[in-house]
Design a protein around this motif. Structure first.
Motif, PDB file in Angstrom:
ATOM      1  N   TYR A   1       0.831  -1.209   0.000  1.00 14.02           N
ATOM      2  CA  TYR A   1       0.000   0.000   0.000  1.00 14.02           C
ATOM      3  C   TYR A   1       0.866   1.259   0.000  1.00 14.02           C
ATOM      4  CZ  TYR A   1      -3.538   3.329   1.652  1.00 14.02           C
ATOM      5  OH  TYR A   1      -4.377   4.394   1.784  1.00 14.02           O
TER       6      TYR A   1
ATOM      7  N   PHE B   1      -6.629  -1.142  -4.564  1.00 15.87           N
ATOM      8  CA  PHE B   1      -6.704  -0.741  -3.161  1.00 15.87           C
ATOM      9  C   PHE B   1      -7.929   0.123  -2.893  1.00 15.87           C
ATOM     10  CE2 PHE B   1      -2.196  -1.864  -2.328  1.00 15.87           C
ATOM     11  CZ  PHE B   1      -2.409  -2.536  -1.135  1.00 15.87           C
TER      12      PHE B   1
ATOM     13  N   PHE C   1      -4.808   3.456   6.076  1.00 15.35           N
ATOM     14  CA  PHE C   1      -5.460   3.017   4.848  1.00 15.35           C
ATOM     15  C   PHE C   1      -6.712   3.858   4.585  1.00 15.35           C
ATOM     16  CE2 PHE C   1      -2.976  -0.645   5.959  1.00 15.35           C
ATOM     17  CZ  PHE C   1      -2.650  -1.253   4.763  1.00 15.35           C
TER      18      PHE C   1
END
Length: 639
Positions: A223, A258, A278
């Motif tokens: 990520y 993502f 996130f």
């Protein structure tokens, strides 16, 4: 020796520094290179053929030979720029073979270089992961995971080796593209992709929240890498390299995946992930994947397949059944034209027709997919699963049983689920129907618990559901399930499919009416009220799709108002509230829908298929928000 190495590297950097700097201020940076020869085997069309500025990382050819080749102590073992281009061409050729059903040839074409080339290793592992994700076979999942881990190690070898000073400088000033060679920046995106695909396998093994947390931890580095690469690519001083379209496609794949995945997560797990950095935006994720699918790059087909999976499966199994089928058809058509016998694309074509309610056409497509290749039988099993549901929608129980039986004999994904489905279809046979192979539904239901399988130490949610339903058959005088195949059809959101076809919906309602009459004449038992509520839930769905809104609403409210009388099937109440909320949303009553969804999400715990219900609740909650907020869990579209 150490001093000599450091001095050699210092001189190399000084030499490069004298001839580098900003591309806009130096004549070498303004030189033009010839257009890249198109790669003929790109699955999305010709390769990237663009005239580009010479990238900063492409200046190695201007070094004196002594610095470019180096001494034995300092020789660079990374592939040359031409090697990178050749590797990409070979990998796209292998991908073309794979999409043409030449699966063995594709793997053979790649295998010799999987220990030395990051793109060969990644492509080889990606093909195995595609197989695992389409077959759900536990052994395929295990093999794909191990191979992807090995590919990750190969990519690691080509990543930039950072010193303590480099790390401190990056911490203070941030990364810049002039710190990377072209191979190193491709290694970064390949490494991130390996981690991303390993996380996807973690979810495939277990769709519960634990799986998401484990996958989230595993993919943290991926990520962050995609986030940094995305920011670097958008920088004003970014100069495109010769193989830029492949790098750009990789970034769009990761950023899109993502954003799309995170936007689908239930709120409780999303809050935890947002706490550690996130965030996701559904619309931005879809846009990135669409742009990646339109590029003539190595990863165009991966972006396309992810979008197809989202529109045709994820929006149904984990959503409200509102996938963009028109967009899916638009994405699929060029591939069907290029690969008219490609098993993967024939399968998606069948799924699209099934979702549209064109069951006869869907059956033909799935049969054509089975005939297209014989090497990977697991692709046949995917078709058998869909064919089983197609015949369920048409209430052709014998044909549905036939495909459930084939799966139970040939596929190892979930023997318990297949046995449960076989018994379920047998229970729908008329009394004078001949039962094939002498099977008896009671005995089959009793064998289901013994067939339970654990993948990565976890039982499949569908198996847990089937085993709970079979408990009533363990006594000497078992109480029959009311409509077991129609109940499992709800678990897989099949009513959103038949709802597009009035004849199919009316036929299913007729079967449910017959079941309701049977229950009324059944002696009282501890399961009776649960069974009656189940039939009411399914009837409510049919009535909703037939436009009889008030009757449907009455059935959903009945289940909620009598929830305390339900003894075993506690999943019925939150799902009744979910369906009532979706009914309100159809008439733009968003405030009432949001209240019902919030009630369903927070009041009920520890019921069958809870994770899947929470995914659907989250998808419905997104529909209650204004369009500008729909799918947006972050202030910025950048991951």
């Amino acid at each position: 020796l150490v001093r000599r190495r450091l001095e050699s590297r210092r001189r190399a950097r000084c030499c490069l520094g004298a001839g580098s700097g900003r591309a806009s201020s130096l004549s070498p940076g303004n030189e033009r290179v010839p257009a890249v020869t198109p790669v003929q085997h790109s699955p999305a069309g010709p390769g990237c053929s663009v005239e580009v500025d010479l990238p900063r990382w492409g200046r190695a050819h201007m070094e004196p030979p002594s610095f470019r080749e180096g001494t034995p102590e300092t020789k660079d073992t990374s592939p040359s720029k031409s090697d990178l281009k050749a590797a990409l061409g070979e990998c796209m050729t292998a991908l073309d073979l794979f999409l043409s059903n030449n699966f063995s040839d594709a793997l053979t074409h790649l295998q010799a270089k999987t220990k030395d080339s990051m793109y060969h290793a990644l492509t080889y592992a990606t093909i195995l992961e595609m197989q695992a994700m389409m077959t759900f076979d536990p052994q395929d999942i295990l093999n794909a995971g191990n191979t992807m881990k090995e590919a990750q190690a190969v990519c690691q070898r080509y990543r930039k080796k950072s010193t303590v000073a480099d790390s401190f400088n990056s911490l203070v000033h941030g990364q810049t593209l002039d710190q990377f060679t072209e191979e190193e920046i491709h290694a970064e995106v390949c490494y991130a992709e390996c981690l991303l695909q390993r996380a996807a396998l973690t979810f495939l093994q277990d769709e519960n929240m634990v799986g998401f947390i484990k996958g989230g931890i595993k993919v943290r580095n991926s990520y962050q890498t995609y986030r940094e690469l995305h920011a670097l690519e958008k920088a004003s001083n970014y100069v495109k390299g010769e193989n830029h379209c492949h790098f750009e496609g990789g970034v769009k794949l990761g950023v899109g995946a993502f954003n799309l995945t995170l936007s689908m997560l239930p709120t409780r797990i999303l809050r935890l992930l947002e706490f550690v950095g996130f965030s996701g935006n559904k619309e931005y994720g879809l846009t990135q994947l669409q742009e990646g699918a339109s590029l003539h790059s190595f990863r165009a087909v991966l972006c396309t397949m992810l979008l197809l999976c989202y529109h045709t499966f994820l929006t149904f199994v984990l959503g409200t059944g509102m996938g963009n089928i028109e967009e899916a058809e638009k994405l699929l058509q060029p591939y069907l034209k290029r690969y008219p016998k490609g098993a993967i694309f024939l399968f998606f074509a069948g799924r699209i027709e099934e979702i549209k309610g064109n069951i006869d056409t869907a059956i033909s497509r799935f049969e054509e997919c089975c005939e297209a290749q014989q090497y990977w039988k697991q692709f046949h099993h995917m078709c058998y699963w869909e064919l089983m549901w197609c015949y369920t929608y048409r209430r052709q129980w014998k044909m549905a049983y036939y495909f459930a039986d084939l799966l139970s004999k040939e596929n190892t994904w979930s023997k318990a689920t297949y046995a449960y489905m076989k018994a379920s279809y047998l229970s729908m046979f008329a009394e004078d129907d001949c039962k094939p192979f002498g099977d008896d539904e009671v005995e089959l239901f009793r064998t289901v618990p013994s067939l339970k399988l654990k993948i990565a130490g976890k039982s499949l949610p569908t198996e847990k559901f089937a085993i709970r339903k079979c408990r009533r058959y363990q006594s000497k005088n078992p109480v029959r399930l009311a409509v077991p195949p129609l109940e499992m059809m709800y678990i897989w959101n099949g009513y959103a499919v038949i709802g597009k076809h009035r004849d199919l919906t009316e036929g299913m309602l007729e079967t449910l009416n017959q079941a309701e009459v049977t229950l009324e004449n059944t002696p009282a038992s501890e399961f009776l009220f649960d069974d009656q509520c189940l039939v009411k839930l399914l009837k409510g769905l049919c009535l909703k799709y037939l436009g009889k809104v008030s009757e449907a609403e009455e059935y959903f409210r009945y289940i909620h108002s009598n929830e305390k009388k339900i003894k075993y099937d506690h999943y019925l109440t939150p799902n009744a509230l979910l369906e009532l909320a979706l009914l309100h949303l159809e008439y733009d009553r968003k405030e009432e829908a949001a209240k019902l969804l919030d009630w369903a999400k927070h009041r009920y715990k520890n019921y069958s298929m809870e994770s899947r219900t929470h995914f659907r609740i989250q998808a419905a909650l997104l529909l209650t928000k204004p369009h500008t907020e729909n799918g947006d869990h972050s202030a910025s579209p950048v991951p």
